[in-house]
Design a protein around this motif. Sequence first.
Motif, PDB file in Angstrom:
ATOM      1  N   ARG A 132      29.735  35.910  51.926  1.00 43.78           N
ATOM      2  CA  ARG A 132      29.763  37.322  51.579  1.00 43.78           C
ATOM      3  C   ARG A 132      31.204  37.789  51.590  1.00 43.78           C
ATOM      4  NH1 ARG A 132      26.113  41.248  54.918  1.00 43.78           N
ATOM      5  NH2 ARG A 132      26.866  39.834  56.499  1.00 43.78           N
ATOM      6  N   ILE A 133      31.614  38.466  50.522  1.00 45.89           N
ATOM      7  CA  ILE A 133      32.970  38.993  50.424  1.00 45.89           C
ATOM      8  C   ILE A 133      32.858  40.499  50.236  1.00 45.89           C
ATOM      9  CG2 ILE A 133      35.091  39.006  49.076  1.00 45.89           C
ATOM     10  CD1 ILE A 133      33.790  35.991  48.433  1.00 45.89           C
ATOM     11  N   TYR A 134      33.475  41.242  51.140  1.00 47.45           N
ATOM     12  CA  TYR A 134      33.411  42.692  51.084  1.00 47.45           C
ATOM     13  C   TYR A 134      34.453  43.229  50.111  1.00 47.45           C
ATOM     14  CZ  TYR A 134      30.335  42.622  55.107  1.00 47.45           C
ATOM     15  OH  TYR A 134      29.267  42.408  55.944  1.00 47.45           O
ATOM     16  N   LEU A 135      34.157  44.381  49.552  1.00 45.69           N
ATOM     17  CA  LEU A 135      35.051  45.046  48.610  1.00 45.69           C
ATOM     18  C   LEU A 135      36.421  45.295  49.233  1.00 45.69           C
ATOM     19  CD1 LEU A 135      34.526  45.878  45.725  1.00 45.69           C
ATOM     20  CD2 LEU A 135      33.922  48.151  46.530  1.00 45.69           C
ATOM     21  N   GLY A 136      36.446  45.670  50.500  1.00 41.42           N
ATOM     22  CA  GLY A 136      37.705  45.916  51.208  1.00 41.42           C
ATOM     23  C   GLY A 136      38.581  44.675  51.290  1.00 41.42           C
ATOM     24  N   GLN A 137      37.962  43.514  51.437  1.00 43.42           N
ATOM     25  CA  GLN A 137      38.720  42.263  51.483  1.00 43.42           C
ATOM     26  C   GLN A 137      39.391  41.990  50.142  1.00 43.42           C
ATOM     27  OE1 GLN A 137      35.326  39.876  52.829  1.00 43.42           O
ATOM     28  NE2 GLN A 137      36.577  39.243  54.572  1.00 43.42           N
ATOM     29  N   LEU A 138      38.704  42.310  49.046  1.00 39.94           N
ATOM     30  CA  LEU A 138      39.298  42.129  47.719  1.00 39.94           C
ATOM     31  C   LEU A 138      40.422  43.128  47.490  1.00 39.94           C
ATOM     32  CD1 LEU A 138      36.083  41.595  45.584  1.00 39.94           C
ATOM     33  CD2 LEU A 138      37.772  39.880  46.200  1.00 39.94           C
ATOM     34  N   GLN A 139      40.249  44.364  47.951  1.00 42.82           N
ATOM     35  CA  GLN A 139      41.267  45.397  47.769  1.00 42.82           C
ATOM     36  C   GLN A 139      42.530  45.088  48.567  1.00 42.82           C
ATOM     37  OE1 GLN A 139      38.896  48.748  48.941  1.00 42.82           O
ATOM     38  NE2 GLN A 139      38.257  49.202  46.847  1.00 42.82           N
ATOM     39  N   ARG A 140      42.365  44.519  49.766  1.00 44.95           N
ATOM     40  CA  ARG A 140      43.518  44.175  50.606  1.00 44.95           C
ATOM     41  C   ARG A 140      44.201  42.886  50.172  1.00 44.95           C
ATOM     42  NH1 ARG A 140      39.811  45.156  54.584  1.00 44.95           N
ATOM     43  NH2 ARG A 140      39.765  42.962  55.097  1.00 44.95           N
ATOM     44  N   GLN A 199      45.931  48.998  49.993  1.00 45.07           N
ATOM     45  CA  GLN A 199      45.104  48.611  48.862  1.00 45.07           C
ATOM     46  C   GLN A 199      45.984  48.034  47.763  1.00 45.07           C
ATOM     47  OE1 GLN A 199      42.337  51.585  47.580  1.00 45.07           O
ATOM     48  NE2 GLN A 199      41.958  50.564  45.649  1.00 45.07           N
ATOM     49  N   ARG A 200      46.022  46.712  47.670  1.00 44.68           N
ATOM     50  CA  ARG A 200      46.890  46.048  46.707  1.00 44.68           C
ATOM     51  C   ARG A 200      46.212  45.836  45.360  1.00 44.68           C
ATOM     52  NH1 ARG A 200      48.285  41.921  51.120  1.00 44.68           N
ATOM     53  NH2 ARG A 200      49.904  42.996  52.271  1.00 44.68           N
ATOM     54  N   TYR A 201      44.902  45.622  45.364  1.00 44.60           N
ATOM     55  CA  TYR A 201      44.165  45.301  44.149  1.00 44.60           C
ATOM     56  C   TYR A 201      43.115  46.374  43.892  1.00 44.60           C
ATOM     57  CZ  TYR A 201      46.206  40.677  44.714  1.00 44.60           C
ATOM     58  OH  TYR A 201      47.083  39.643  44.839  1.00 44.60           O
ATOM     59  N   GLU A 202      42.904  46.657  42.625  1.00 48.27           N
ATOM     60  CA  GLU A 202      41.849  47.595  42.252  1.00 48.27           C
ATOM     61  C   GLU A 202      40.534  46.834  42.207  1.00 48.27           C
ATOM     62  OE1 GLU A 202      40.640  50.742  38.735  1.00 48.27           O
ATOM     63  OE2 GLU A 202      42.327  49.388  38.426  1.00 48.27           O
ATOM     64  N   ALA A 203      39.568  47.269  42.987  1.00 46.63           N
ATOM     65  CA  ALA A 203      38.258  46.628  43.023  1.00 46.63           C
ATOM     66  C   ALA A 203      37.200  47.686  43.254  1.00 46.63           C
ATOM     67  CB  ALA A 203      38.202  45.573  44.129  1.00 46.63           C
ATOM     68  N   ARG A 204      36.156  47.658  42.431  1.00 42.70           N
ATOM     69  CA  ARG A 204      35.037  48.571  42.617  1.00 42.70           C
ATOM     70  C   ARG A 204      33.780  47.935  42.033  1.00 42.70           C
ATOM     71  NH1 ARG A 204      37.762  50.895  38.132  1.00 42.70           N
ATOM     72  NH2 ARG A 204      36.384  51.256  36.372  1.00 42.70           N
ATOM     73  N   ILE A 205      32.637  48.451  42.448  1.00 42.18           N
ATOM     74  CA  ILE A 205      31.355  47.944  41.965  1.00 42.18           C
ATOM     75  C   ILE A 205      30.641  49.082  41.242  1.00 42.18           C
ATOM     76  CG2 ILE A 205      29.088  47.085  42.654  1.00 42.18           C
ATOM     77  CD1 ILE A 205      30.506  45.618  44.955  1.00 42.18           C
ATOM     78  N   GLU A 206      30.232  48.820  40.001  1.00 45.08           N
ATOM     79  CA  GLU A 206      29.499  49.798  39.201  1.00 45.08           C
ATOM     80  C   GLU A 206      28.349  49.094  38.490  1.00 45.08           C
ATOM     81  OE1 GLU A 206      31.961  51.806  36.387  1.00 45.08           O
ATOM     82  OE2 GLU A 206      33.313  52.592  37.928  1.00 45.08           O
ATOM     83  N   GLU A 207      27.153  49.655  38.624  1.00 43.90           N
ATOM     84  CA  GLU A 207      25.964  49.169  37.907  1.00 43.90           C
ATOM     85  C   GLU A 207      25.744  47.671  38.057  1.00 43.90           C
ATOM     86  OE1 GLU A 207      26.415  50.507  33.895  1.00 43.90           O
ATOM     87  OE2 GLU A 207      26.634  52.597  34.502  1.00 43.90           O
ATOM     88  N   GLY A 208      25.943  47.154  39.260  1.00 45.99           N
ATOM     89  CA  GLY A 208      25.697  45.740  39.515  1.00 45.99           C
ATOM     90  C   GLY A 208      26.770  44.800  39.009  1.00 45.99           C
ATOM     91  N   LYS A 209      27.936  45.342  38.629  1.00 46.00           N
ATOM     92  CA  LYS A 209      29.050  44.510  38.177  1.00 46.00           C
ATOM     93  C   LYS A 209      30.282  44.833  39.003  1.00 46.00           C
ATOM     94  CE  LYS A 209      28.669  45.933  33.939  1.00 46.00           C
ATOM     95  NZ  LYS A 209      28.915  46.155  32.508  1.00 46.00           N
ATOM     96  N   LEU A 210      31.137  43.845  39.147  1.00 44.23           N
ATOM     97  CA  LEU A 210      32.375  43.996  39.911  1.00 44.23           C
ATOM     98  C   LEU A 210      33.546  44.179  38.953  1.00 44.23           C
ATOM     99  CD1 LEU A 210      34.127  43.694  42.547  1.00 44.23           C
ATOM    100  CD2 LEU A 210      34.157  41.251  42.037  1.00 44.23           C
ATOM    101  N   ASN A 267      28.530  47.213  48.334  1.00 40.36           N
ATOM    102  CA  ASN A 267      29.833  47.158  48.997  1.00 40.36           C
ATOM    103  C   ASN A 267      30.335  45.729  49.171  1.00 40.36           C
ATOM    104  OD1 ASN A 267      32.041  48.437  50.178  1.00 40.36           O
ATOM    105  ND2 ASN A 267      31.205  48.195  52.229  1.00 40.36           N
ATOM    106  N   GLU A 268      29.605  44.760  48.637  1.00 37.73           N
ATOM    107  CA  GLU A 268      29.994  43.364  48.809  1.00 37.73           C
ATOM    108  C   GLU A 268      29.464  42.525  47.656  1.00 37.73           C
ATOM    109  OE1 GLU A 268      25.919  43.393  49.945  1.00 37.73           O
ATOM    110  OE2 GLU A 268      27.425  44.543  50.984  1.00 37.73           O
ATOM    111  N   ILE A 269      30.035  41.324  47.521  1.00 36.23           N
ATOM    112  CA  ILE A 269      29.478  40.352  46.581  1.00 36.23           C
ATOM    113  C   ILE A 269      29.156  39.081  47.367  1.00 36.23           C
ATOM    114  CG2 ILE A 269      30.756  41.273  44.614  1.00 36.23           C
ATOM    115  CD1 ILE A 269      32.509  38.702  44.772  1.00 36.23           C
ATOM    116  N   TRP A 270      28.137  38.377  46.919  1.00 31.82           N
ATOM    117  CA  TRP A 270      27.770  37.092  47.491  1.00 31.82           C
ATOM    118  C   TRP A 270      28.141  36.015  46.489  1.00 31.82           C
ATOM    119  CZ3 TRP A 270      25.762  35.924  52.253  1.00 31.82           C
ATOM    120  CH2 TRP A 270      25.339  36.997  53.032  1.00 31.82           C
TER     121      TRP A 270
END
Length: 79
Positions: free
Chosen positions: A64-72, A6-17, A50-53
């Motif tokens: 579609r980009i998954y949260l895991g892809q952003l973290q890696r 996990q290189r980057y901090e990425a999370r989704i809260e209340e409809g925001k990334l 768990n993803e953003i479009w």
Amino acid sequence: MESPSQRYEARIEEGKLYYDKRWYHKSQAIYLESKDNTKISCVISSVGTNEIWVRKTSDSTKMRIYLGQLQRGAFIIRR
């Protein structure tokens, strides 16, 4: 302690990334960089659990980009 995968901090809260110390929301214009250094101009069309479009500005196709892809670091978001 952060795991090496996990290189980057990425999370989704209340409809925001939350990504790399910044908040991103629906209908925000961004640049999406991939590992092969291609830069794509996009607009965030939705933020799921768990993803953003994103919609490409050039041809209006959606990705579609998954949260895991952003973290890696498979994809990097820039403003």
